[in-house]
Design a protein around this motif. Structure first.
Motif, PDB file in Angstrom:
ATOM      1  N   LEU A 198     -51.002 -30.478 -93.107  1.00 38.33           N
ATOM      2  CA  LEU A 198     -52.354 -30.725 -93.586  1.00 38.33           C
ATOM      3  C   LEU A 198     -52.981 -29.430 -94.105  1.00 38.33           C
ATOM      4  O   LEU A 198     -53.613 -29.415 -95.165  1.00 38.33           O
ATOM      5  N   TYR A 199     -52.793 -28.348 -93.379  1.00 41.24           N
ATOM      6  CA  TYR A 199     -53.334 -27.062 -93.835  1.00 41.24           C
ATOM      7  C   TYR A 199     -52.649 -26.584 -95.110  1.00 41.24           C
ATOM      8  O   TYR A 199     -53.300 -26.009 -95.985  1.00 41.24           O
ATOM      9  N   ALA A 200     -51.360 -26.835 -95.221  1.00 43.49           N
ATOM     10  CA  ALA A 200     -50.644 -26.434 -96.435  1.00 43.49           C
ATOM     11  C   ALA A 200     -51.184 -27.197 -97.646  1.00 43.49           C
ATOM     12  O   ALA A 200     -51.394 -26.613 -98.715  1.00 43.49           O
ATOM     13  N   TRP A 201     -51.414 -28.498 -97.483  1.00 40.24           N
ATOM     14  CA  TRP A 201     -51.958 -29.271 -98.597  1.00 40.24           C
ATOM     15  C   TRP A 201     -53.393 -28.886 -98.907  1.00 40.24           C
ATOM     16  O   TRP A 201     -53.818 -28.909-100.061  1.00 40.24           O
ATOM     17  N   LEU A 202     -54.137 -28.517 -97.881  1.00 41.79           N
ATOM     18  CA  LEU A 202     -55.515 -28.075 -98.099  1.00 41.79           C
ATOM     19  C   LEU A 202     -55.554 -26.759 -98.869  1.00 41.79           C
ATOM     20  O   LEU A 202     -56.366 -26.586 -99.788  1.00 41.79           O
ATOM     21  N   ILE A 203     -54.656 -25.849 -98.529  1.00 45.81           N
ATOM     22  CA  ILE A 203     -54.584 -24.570 -99.250  1.00 45.81           C
ATOM     23  C   ILE A 203     -54.158 -24.802-100.696  1.00 45.81           C
ATOM     24  O   ILE A 203     -54.740 -24.217-101.625  1.00 45.81           O
ATOM     25  N   SER A 204     -53.186 -25.668-100.908  1.00 44.61           N
ATOM     26  CA  SER A 204     -52.768 -25.945-102.287  1.00 44.61           C
ATOM     27  C   SER A 204     -53.884 -26.631-103.075  1.00 44.61           C
ATOM     28  O   SER A 204     -54.040 -26.394-104.274  1.00 44.61           O
ATOM     29  N   PHE A 205     -54.665 -27.468-102.405  1.00 40.97           N
ATOM     30  CA  PHE A 205     -55.819 -28.095-103.048  1.00 40.97           C
ATOM     31  C   PHE A 205     -56.798 -27.033-103.542  1.00 40.97           C
ATOM     32  O   PHE A 205     -57.289 -27.105-104.678  1.00 40.97           O
ATOM     33  N   PHE A 206     -57.064 -26.035-102.727  1.00 39.83           N
ATOM     34  CA  PHE A 206     -57.994 -24.974-103.136  1.00 39.83           C
ATOM     35  C   PHE A 206     -57.416 -24.114-104.256  1.00 39.83           C
ATOM     36  O   PHE A 206     -58.158 -23.650-105.129  1.00 39.83           O
ATOM     37  N   PHE A 207     -56.111 -23.885-104.248  1.00 37.24           N
ATOM     38  CA  PHE A 207     -55.480 -23.166-105.358  1.00 37.24           C
ATOM     39  C   PHE A 207     -55.655 -23.937-106.672  1.00 37.24           C
ATOM     40  O   PHE A 207     -55.991 -23.352-107.703  1.00 37.24           O
ATOM     41  N   ILE A 208     -55.435 -25.228-106.628  1.00 38.19           N
ATOM     42  CA  ILE A 208     -55.556 -26.043-107.841  1.00 38.19           C
ATOM     43  C   ILE A 208     -57.008 -26.094-108.306  1.00 38.19           C
ATOM     44  O   ILE A 208     -57.278 -26.037-109.509  1.00 38.19           O
ATOM     45  N   VAL A 209     -57.935 -26.192-107.379  1.00 38.04           N
ATOM     46  CA  VAL A 209     -59.351 -26.182-107.753  1.00 38.04           C
ATOM     47  C   VAL A 209     -59.723 -24.850-108.398  1.00 38.04           C
ATOM     48  O   VAL A 209     -60.464 -24.815-109.388  1.00 38.04           O
ATOM     49  N   ALA A 210     -59.181 -23.751-107.877  1.00 35.02           N
ATOM     50  CA  ALA A 210     -59.439 -22.443-108.490  1.00 35.02           C
ATOM     51  C   ALA A 210     -58.887 -22.399-109.910  1.00 35.02           C
ATOM     52  O   ALA A 210     -59.551 -21.885-110.832  1.00 35.02           O
ATOM     53  N   LEU A 211     -57.702 -22.937-110.118  1.00 32.26           N
ATOM     54  CA  LEU A 211     -57.142 -23.000-111.468  1.00 32.26           C
ATOM     55  C   LEU A 211     -57.988 -23.871-112.391  1.00 32.26           C
ATOM     56  O   LEU A 211     -58.199 -23.527-113.562  1.00 32.26           O
TER      57      LEU A 211
ATOM     58  N   PHE B  45     -46.022 -20.738-103.165  1.00 33.95           N
ATOM     59  CA  PHE B  45     -46.526 -21.369-101.945  1.00 33.95           C
ATOM     60  C   PHE B  45     -45.839 -22.709-101.707  1.00 33.95           C
ATOM     61  O   PHE B  45     -45.446 -23.018-100.577  1.00 33.95           O
ATOM     62  N   TYR B  46     -45.687 -23.488-102.773  1.00 33.26           N
ATOM     63  CA  TYR B  46     -44.973 -24.761-102.639  1.00 33.26           C
ATOM     64  C   TYR B  46     -43.525 -24.526-102.219  1.00 33.26           C
ATOM     65  O   TYR B  46     -42.984 -25.264-101.390  1.00 33.26           O
ATOM     66  N   LEU B  47     -42.892 -23.511-102.785  1.00 33.11           N
ATOM     67  CA  LEU B  47     -41.516 -23.205-102.384  1.00 33.11           C
ATOM     68  C   LEU B  47     -41.450 -22.766-100.930  1.00 33.11           C
ATOM     69  O   LEU B  47     -40.553 -23.168-100.185  1.00 33.11           O
ATOM     70  N   GLY B  48     -42.402 -21.927-100.535  1.00 32.55           N
ATOM     71  CA  GLY B  48     -42.409 -21.409 -99.163  1.00 32.55           C
ATOM     72  C   GLY B  48     -42.684 -22.462 -98.112  1.00 32.55           C
ATOM     73  O   GLY B  48     -42.179 -22.380 -96.990  1.00 32.55           O
TER      74      GLY B  48
ATOM     75  N   LEU C 194     -51.832 -32.700-110.990  1.00 33.13           N
ATOM     76  CA  LEU C 194     -51.401 -31.997-109.777  1.00 33.13           C
ATOM     77  C   LEU C 194     -52.442 -32.111-108.669  1.00 33.13           C
ATOM     78  O   LEU C 194     -52.094 -32.224-107.488  1.00 33.13           O
ATOM     79  N   LEU C 195     -53.717 -32.094-109.039  1.00 29.51           N
ATOM     80  CA  LEU C 195     -54.778 -32.216-108.048  1.00 29.51           C
ATOM     81  C   LEU C 195     -54.731 -33.592-107.369  1.00 29.51           C
ATOM     82  O   LEU C 195     -54.835 -33.682-106.137  1.00 29.51           O
ATOM     83  N   PHE C 196     -54.552 -34.645-108.155  1.00 31.25           N
ATOM     84  CA  PHE C 196     -54.473 -35.980-107.555  1.00 31.25           C
ATOM     85  C   PHE C 196     -53.246 -36.124-106.665  1.00 31.25           C
ATOM     86  O   PHE C 196     -53.322 -36.736-105.594  1.00 31.25           O
ATOM     87  N   LEU C 197     -52.130 -35.569-107.090  1.00 30.39           N
ATOM     88  CA  LEU C 197     -50.935 -35.618-106.237  1.00 30.39           C
ATOM     89  C   LEU C 197     -51.149 -34.832-104.950  1.00 30.39           C
ATOM     90  O   LEU C 197     -50.740 -35.261-103.867  1.00 30.39           O
ATOM     91  N   SER C 198     -51.779 -33.680-105.060  1.00 25.76           N
ATOM     92  CA  SER C 198     -52.056 -32.867-103.881  1.00 25.76           C
ATOM     93  C   SER C 198     -53.014 -33.592-102.932  1.00 25.76           C
ATOM     94  O   SER C 198     -52.829 -33.563-101.713  1.00 25.76           O
ATOM     95  N   MET C 199     -54.025 -34.242-103.501  1.00 26.01           N
ATOM     96  CA  MET C 199     -54.958 -35.001-102.655  1.00 26.01           C
ATOM     97  C   MET C 199     -54.253 -36.170-101.972  1.00 26.01           C
ATOM     98  O   MET C 199     -54.502 -36.449-100.794  1.00 26.01           O
TER      99      MET C 199
END
Length: 138
Positions: free
Chosen positions: A4-17, A62-65, A119-124
């Motif tokens: 959940l935290y990993a997806w939340l962090i990726s969500f914030f990365f995508i929002v920043a982009l 991050f996705y790879l890690g 990507l944002l919808f998939l991440s959500m």
């Protein structure tokens, strides 16, 4: 809880982009409607290009890690395009050619925006699935 935290962090990365791309589109729209001069517009866009490339690279790593291979594979074309632009030295907007390239620059950023929204919808979706999985284990 880690997923959940990993997806939340990726969500914030995508929002920043998304914020960076929308900022660039706003600068191009201001230039198109003659609210700003070409020098200011190109300098604002050029200041946002490298942070966009860096955030995209970090997101892919991050996705790879974290082991999210599908999302990493979906992020690779965008990363490849950015790296290709950087290596050909076409990543910066030229102040003398900005009016000639205005439609192309807008199309390019609109395509990036659409790609990031997907990507944002998939991440959500995956973030919600991870939250529901965590809720089922409690």
């Amino acid at each position: 809880m880690g997923y959940l935290y990993a997806w939340l962090i990726s969500f914030f990365f995508i929002v920043a982009l998304l914020i960076i791309i929308v900022w660039q589109l706003m600068c191009l729209a201001d230039l198109e409607f003659d609210y700003i001069n070409p020098y200011d517009s190109s300098s604002r866009i050029n200041r946002a290009v490298l942070p966009e490339f860096i955030v995209q690279g970090v997101l892919c790593l991050f996705y790879l890690g974290t082991g999210h291979w599908v999302m990493s594979l979906l992020s690779v074309p965008y990363l490849y395009y950015n790296v290709n632009l950087y290596l050909r030295r076409q990543h910066l907007v030229d102040v003398t050619e900005i009016y000639n390239m205005l439609k192309w620059e807008k199309k390019q950023r609109l395509f990036k925006l659409a790609y990031l929204i997907i990507l944002l919808f998939l991440s959500m979706f995956w973030m919600i699935m991870a939250a529901l999985d965590e809720h089922d284990y409690e």
